[in-house]
Design an enzyme around this catalytic site. Sequence first.
Site, PDB file in Angstrom:
ATOM      1  CB  THR A  39      -0.978  -0.032   1.332  1.00  0.00           C
ATOM      2  OG1 THR A  39      -1.847  -1.121   1.169  1.00  0.00           O
ATOM      3  CG2 THR A  39      -1.762   1.318   1.314  1.00  0.00           C
ATOM      4  CG  HIS A  42      -0.222   0.211  -4.654  1.00  0.00           C
ATOM      5  ND1 HIS A  42       0.293   0.044  -5.814  1.00  0.00           N
ATOM      6  CD2 HIS A  42      -0.621  -0.985  -4.079  1.00  0.00           C
ATOM      7  CE1 HIS A  42       0.088  -1.428  -6.134  1.00  0.00           C
ATOM      8  NE2 HIS A  42      -0.379  -1.928  -4.845  1.00  0.00           N
TER       9      HIS A  42
END
Length: 338
Positions: A39, A42
Amino acid sequence: MKASLFRGDKVFEFADVEAVDPGVGEVQVQVAYCGICGTDLHIYQGAMAQRLSLPQPIGHEISGTIAQVGPGVEGLTPGQKVTVRPLDPCGDCPACRAGYSHICHKLKFMGIDTVGGFQEYWNVPAHTIHKLPEAIDLQRAALIEPLAVACHDVRMSRLKAGEDVVVIGGGPIGILVALVAEQAGAKVIISEVSEYRLGIAKKLGFATVNPLTEDAVEFVTAATGGKGAEVVFEVSGVQAGVDYMTQIAATRGRVVLVAIHAEKKAVDLFRFFWRELELIGVRVYEPEDFDKAIELIASDQIELGDIITEVKNLDEITEVFENTIGNAQAMKSVIKCS
């Protein structure tokens, strides 16, 4: 105190910021280590920008010690080793009222929707704190949050000892899912396309298959005596993994969707009909999953091996992110924050 502030556009600023005393119901944690997860990568590449309040520290896989407790906090004292379950639910939506606050309709994921752990001191709600055994190694304890993900995934799969399991995707979460499944008594195969990650899986004692170089369906079928796997964990996040997951599941097998599929994928629904398969969605974790992860690490019940591939300082964070993106030999990078 020192903090690494994410400013967007792949820019971190290593800066001095003022440490604020914890407020009512808060705990100030001196962060020892903070892991980098998918995450975070990203976010670094531009995803979820609308959820951030830039500039801010991101990161949520932390270990540390309590520095201060705010007014109204009981049962926690400075100096205790802790980790943080980085979920701040609203407490009043249908999911929260049903007892599923980890998938709250208005969930704030700390380190995204609020400031995160890539800083020396992090003020967090007291309800997110999990105390750690005094003897635990804080570097290894930075793996508790991702291990809690794996504990939740395996628990939701209803895995029984002796069942055959295939984990599609041998990255950090895939390896941790495999370790937890093995600890629960499963026979585990890891499917992965990176030879480096396959090497780590083999070193940990798992059977492996590379679907780029061999017929993975045939391999799993033979390894399971022709029946397929009772539980399949899809951790790859790619269409090939979604195609493969239905082909290797046994009759009435459970397919557990671990990876985040941001775009719609084609799914072989006929296979679900033909074999009476079950699709199980899993998301983050609940308190009992954190407790299980702490127990597994503190008691050395699982072999974490080479999952942590590098430890760097807070002022080196940009280099670490750049070297991790697209690097098939990277597993888990951990940032030393204090």
